[in-house]
Design an enzyme around this catalytic site. Structure first.
Site, PDB file in Angstrom:
ATOM      1  N   HIS A 196      34.316 109.231  33.490  1.00  0.00           N
ATOM      2  CA  HIS A 196      35.393 109.409  32.755  1.00  0.00           C
ATOM      3  C   HIS A 196      35.284 109.695  31.347  1.00  0.00           C
ATOM      4  O   HIS A 196      34.378 109.300  30.706  1.00  0.00           O
ATOM      5  CB  HIS A 196      36.495 108.460  32.815  1.00  0.00           C
ATOM      6  CG  HIS A 196      37.282 108.118  34.141  1.00  0.00           C
ATOM      7  ND1 HIS A 196      36.463 107.131  34.965  1.00  0.00           N
ATOM      8  CD2 HIS A 196      38.101 108.787  34.984  1.00  0.00           C
ATOM      9  CE1 HIS A 196      37.282 107.243  36.096  1.00  0.00           C
ATOM     10  NE2 HIS A 196      38.077 108.027  36.078  1.00  0.00           N
ATOM     11  N   ASP A 243      31.700 104.120  31.722  1.00  0.00           N
ATOM     12  CA  ASP A 243      31.380 104.377  33.332  1.00  0.00           C
ATOM     13  C   ASP A 243      30.658 105.817  33.613  1.00  0.00           C
ATOM     14  O   ASP A 243      30.267 105.910  34.669  1.00  0.00           O
ATOM     15  CB  ASP A 243      32.606 104.277  33.996  1.00  0.00           C
ATOM     16  CG  ASP A 243      33.607 105.441  33.914  1.00  0.00           C
ATOM     17  OD1 ASP A 243      33.310 106.402  32.860  1.00  0.00           O
ATOM     18  OD2 ASP A 243      34.929 105.219  34.339  1.00  0.00           O
ATOM     19  N   SER A 303      42.988 110.300  37.441  1.00  0.00           N
ATOM     20  CA  SER A 303      42.497 109.277  36.471  1.00  0.00           C
ATOM     21  C   SER A 303      42.442 110.123  34.861  1.00  0.00           C
ATOM     22  O   SER A 303      42.800 109.390  34.097  1.00  0.00           O
ATOM     23  CB  SER A 303      41.457 108.689  36.815  1.00  0.00           C
ATOM     24  OG  SER A 303      40.507 109.661  37.060  1.00  0.00           O
TER      25      SER A 303
END
Length: 338
Positions: free
Chosen positions: A250, A247, A82
């Site tokens: 990240h 979040d 990610s």
């Protein structure tokens, strides 16, 4: 120094197990694993998760450099998890791929065709699939690929030797096709703000150990590494609101820019485009060291590049990080590759 040497020995054991097909090297006792799992369950209740699809940054960057020339555009590929995909930001210009494609175009004064096959949530065992995707069209083989992987291997308890083996295989496959490879090693998971002790200490230890082992495997497979953990770690701890995204897991746009500025010099150097010479400057703490020692030192100092020298030695470099070019306009709207 004793800690560095200890990390070097463990990293070499992991890399050796990876090379011979071993299952893994135990880094924690049973009691510590039990504590880790308990803390992981608690942390998952606090750490946010993002289901957003990362912005698609594929396309051509540096269109302003598309003047008549006999030099073709450069091709840059991205693989990994990610972080490589740019999850956590919402604008193309904020993704690490767009930042590096724009920076590479500015340094090379050439357009750069960018393609990203990274998958959020991926572990190192997904790299074989990603490499096949990247090499499926032999008319578009990248000149250089960046790989960012490792965090999910730690959180999902993949044996480190298995993790390093998958990464090394991917690097060798890309190098066999003439592609330069730069790997941003495992980030420091001990910096995630809602993660408390003792998980924070364990996560940091495992992250750094995997980063060192990754460096050995990558360098011995013909690639270069840039350590991200200790570069981002202190900055993320000091400025979590700026460098973590919504979040809390990240990176934010500022966090990705910090990582991109660390990787850009090595990315350019792999193509012979960076002004620093390929030799150590002792005054800057650089040197030619045994691969395992260079890997351990890099894991302890972020932004450090390790590349192969004459076996069994490696070159440890602290390349000067320069400001990324302002790529806001070109990165927000990349043109499609011709």
């Amino acid at each position: 120094m004793p800690m560095t040497m200890s990390r070097a020995r463990v990293a070499r054991r992991i890399a050796t197990a990876a090379a011979v097909g071993g299952g893994g090297v135990g880094l924690l006792g049973v009691a510590a694993v039990g504590v880790l799992l308990t803390e992981v369950r608690l942390a998952r209740r606090t750490v946010g998760g993002s289901s957003d699809i990362p912005p698609c940054a594929d396309g051509r960057y540096g269109a302003a450099f598309g003047h008549p020339t006999d030099r073709p555009p450069l091709r840059l590929g991205f693989l990994g998890d990610s972080t490589a995909a740019g999850q956590g930001v919402h604008r193309v210009s904020q993704t690490p791929g767009a930042l590096l494609a724009s920076g590479l175009a500015a340094v090379a004064e050439l357009p750069v065709d960018f393609r990203n096959v990274a998958l959020p949530g991926a572990q190192s065992d997904d790299l074989a699939r990603q490499v096949e995707l990247m090499l499926a069209d032999d008319t578009r083989t990248p000149d250089v690929c960046v790989i960012m992987i490792g965090a999910n291997d730690v959180t999902h308890r993949m044996p480190p030797a298995q993790s390093v083996r998958h990464l090394s295989d991917a690097v060798r496959r890309l190098r066999a096709e003439g592609c330069e490879v730069v790997v941003g090693t495992c980030p420091d998971l001990g910096t995630i703000e809602p993660v408390y002790q003792p998980l924070r200490w364990v996560a940091r230890r495992l992250s750094r150990q995997l980063a060192a082992a990754q460096t050995i495997g990558v360098v011995e497979s013909g690639g270069r590494t840039v350590s991200l953990g200790d570069l981002l770690g202190p900055e993320f701890e000091a400025h979590p609101r700026e460098l973590f995204g919504p979040d809390n897991y990240h990176p934010s746009a500022e966090g990705y820019a910090t990582a991109a500025m660390a990787v850009l010099p090595t990315l350019c150097a792999s193509l012979g485009l960076w002004p620093d010479e390929e030799r150590p400057e002792p005054a800057r703490g650089e040197g030619i060291l045994p691969v395992a020692q260079a890997a351990a030192e890099a894991a302890s100092e972020g932004g450090t590049e390790v590349t192969a020298s004459r076996a069994p030695w490696a070159l440890l470099k602290h390349r000067r990080r320069r400001q990324l070019p302002d790529a806001e306009e070109s990165a927000d709207r990349p043109s499609l590759p011709r």
